[in-house]
Design an enzyme around this catalytic site. Structure first.
Site, mmCIF file in Angstrom:
data_model
loop_
_atom_site.group_PDB
_atom_site.id
_atom_site.type_symbol
_atom_site.label_atom_id
_atom_site.label_comp_id
_atom_site.label_asym_id
_atom_site.label_seq_id
_atom_site.Cartn_x
_atom_site.Cartn_y
_atom_site.Cartn_z
ATOM 1 N N THR A 180 3.063 5.848 -7.264
ATOM 2 C CA THR A 180 2.569 4.480 -7.071
ATOM 3 C C THR A 180 1.769 4.210 -8.319
ATOM 4 O OG1 THR A 180 2.438 4.501 -4.645
ATOM 5 C CG2 THR A 180 0.824 3.161 -5.750
ATOM 6 N N ARG A 208 11.044 0.932 5.743
ATOM 7 C CA ARG A 208 9.695 1.504 5.874
ATOM 8 C C ARG A 208 8.744 0.850 4.857
ATOM 9 N NH1 ARG A 208 6.126 4.069 2.044
ATOM 10 N NH2 ARG A 208 4.740 5.442 3.175
ATOM 11 N N GLY A 210 4.838 1.057 3.247
ATOM 12 C CA GLY A 210 3.683 1.947 3.124
ATOM 13 C C GLY A 210 2.366 1.191 3.084
ATOM 14 N N ASP A 211 1.370 1.842 2.521
ATOM 15 C CA ASP A 211 0.018 1.278 2.481
ATOM 16 C C ASP A 211 -0.189 0.298 1.328
ATOM 17 O OD1 ASP A 211 0.434 3.635 0.836
ATOM 18 O OD2 ASP A 211 -1.654 3.382 0.234
ATOM 19 N N THR A 231 -3.006 6.008 -3.745
ATOM 20 C CA THR A 231 -1.681 6.626 -3.867
ATOM 21 C C THR A 231 -1.636 7.840 -2.950
ATOM 22 O OG1 THR A 231 -0.228 7.924 -5.311
ATOM 23 C CG2 THR A 231 -2.528 7.764 -5.982
ATOM 24 N N GLY A 234 1.351 6.965 2.624
ATOM 25 C CA GLY A 234 0.899 5.648 3.067
ATOM 26 C C GLY A 234 0.555 5.573 4.533
HETATM 27 N N1 ASP Z 1 1.366 5.221 -1.128
HETATM 28 C C1 ASP Z 1 2.770 5.072 -1.383
HETATM 29 C C2 ASP Z 1 3.470 4.768 -0.091
HETATM 30 O O1 ASP Z 1 3.177 5.397 0.894
HETATM 31 C C3 ASP Z 1 3.431 6.236 -2.023
HETATM 32 C C4 ASP Z 1 2.623 7.106 -2.904
HETATM 33 O O2 ASP Z 1 1.648 6.710 -3.507
HETATM 34 O O3 ASP Z 1 2.966 8.274 -3.020
HETATM 35 O O4 ASP Z 1 4.361 3.953 -0.103
#
Ligand code: ASP
Length: 318
Positions: A180, A208, A210-211, A231, A234
């Site tokens: 990310t 899906r 994420g955060d 990062t 998520g």
């Molecule tokens: N936070 C990101 C997500 O879950 C992925 C990551 O940073 O590894 O989509």
């Protein structure tokens, strides 16, 4: 009327799924550090010109979206059906406004569209084709989904699907799991902002989210406390409302930025990771006084910060 003049500062991350130290070739090392420096300089030039923190974080993230070293924009991770669904958000700590896109397929720079949505305020978050269309109608660059694909992301998808078949998914390296990009900034006027952009994780289920596009989870900014971008896994960030939790610890408990961020990344996320499939996590944060925090609990995190006097970039512990 008095105006607050602060020393501007910008902090960034390029994901906590950094390549293991012993696999980092001199070429990749150079490419990653150059990209981090370019992102820092792009964002910082906005700040020194007196521009808003929201523009600075957007410019820094857009540079990383263009660089295939990072999992965002061009070079983003592929979902399990072999295409890209991109998530991004921006939050303005002065006005409390935010914008986000999730599951976008065609927006070349998702962070720029998130920034534009933060300005219109409503809608705040657009998904999928509606996000692509909103961007196209307003003149943002749209591209074919295949534009974002690189050979190394294709290979990473194949490795992950192979692991799934073998039942060794949990042992996948952080590099294949995470990535990310994000930025947090304090501008000359004392305002904070944060931005995040991601392809999610390799072989994520289609649909899906994420955060990263969830305000309060992977992105947060409030002039009273801090701005941050996360990062890592998520699902954990969302379940702990991580960004807002750090803000709340600072606002209501008087915690320092480093205290609040360490408690979440080294404490809560590690604890959650023991229960689930790995709590690998990190973030970049700047507080209202210009302090920077870049904690991570994985082997490395692409990261850096810049002030008028200094520019710092790092990948592993150094
Ligand atoms: N936070 C990101 C997500 O879950 C992925 C990551 O940073 O590894 O989509």
């Amino acid at each position: 009327m008095t105006t607050t003049r602060r020393t501007p500062v910008l902090a960034i991350h390029g994901g906590c799924g950094a390549i293991p130290k012993d696999e980092l070739t001199p070429d990749l090392n150079r490419a990653a550090r150059d990209a981090l420096r370019r992102a820092l300089q792009a964002g910082f030039s906005v700040l020194t010109a007196g521009g808003p923190a929201t523009d600075a974080v957007t410019e820094a993230v857009a540079v990383m979206e263009d660089d295939p070293v990072f999992n965002a924009g061009y070079g983003a991770a592929l979902n399990r059906d072999g295409y890209h669904e991109l998530d991004a958000s921006v939050m303005d700590g002065a006005a409390g406004l935010a914008g986000a896109v999730a599951g976008a397929r065609r927006i070349r720079h998702p962070v720029r569209v998130a920034r534009a949505l933060a300005e219109v305020a409503d809608p705040l978050l657009l998904i999928g084709e509606a996000a692509d269309e909103w961007a196209r109608q307003r003149g943002f660059e749209v591209v074919d989904n295949s534009f974002f694909t690189t050979p190394s992301r294709r290979e990473a998808l194949e490795r992950m699907l192979e692991r799934e078949r073998e039942g060794t998914l949990a042992a996948a390296p952080e590099r294949d799991k995470h990535g990310t990009v994000g930025a947090a900034a304090l501008d000359l006027h004392g305002h904070l902002a944060a931005a995040t952009s991601t392809g999610g994780y390799t072989a994520k289920p289609t649909g899906r989210i994420g955060d990263s596009p969830i305000i309060g989870a992977g992105t947060w900014a409030d002039d009273r406390t801090c701005a941050l971008s996360g990062t890592g896994k998520g699902e954990f960030f969302i379940r702990r409302v991580l960004g807002h939790e750090i803000h709340a610890r600072m606002l209501y408990q008087g915690a320092a930025l480093s205290e609040a961020t360490d408690a979440m990344i080294h404490g809560e996320m590690m604890a959650l990771g023991k229960l689930g499939s790995g709590g690998g996590a990190g973030l970049c944060a700047v507080d209202k006084d210009g302090n920077v925090a870049l904690p991570y609990n994985t082997e490395g995190m692409y990261r850096g910060w810049i002030t008028a006097d200094e520019i710092y970039v790092a990948i592993h512990e150094e």
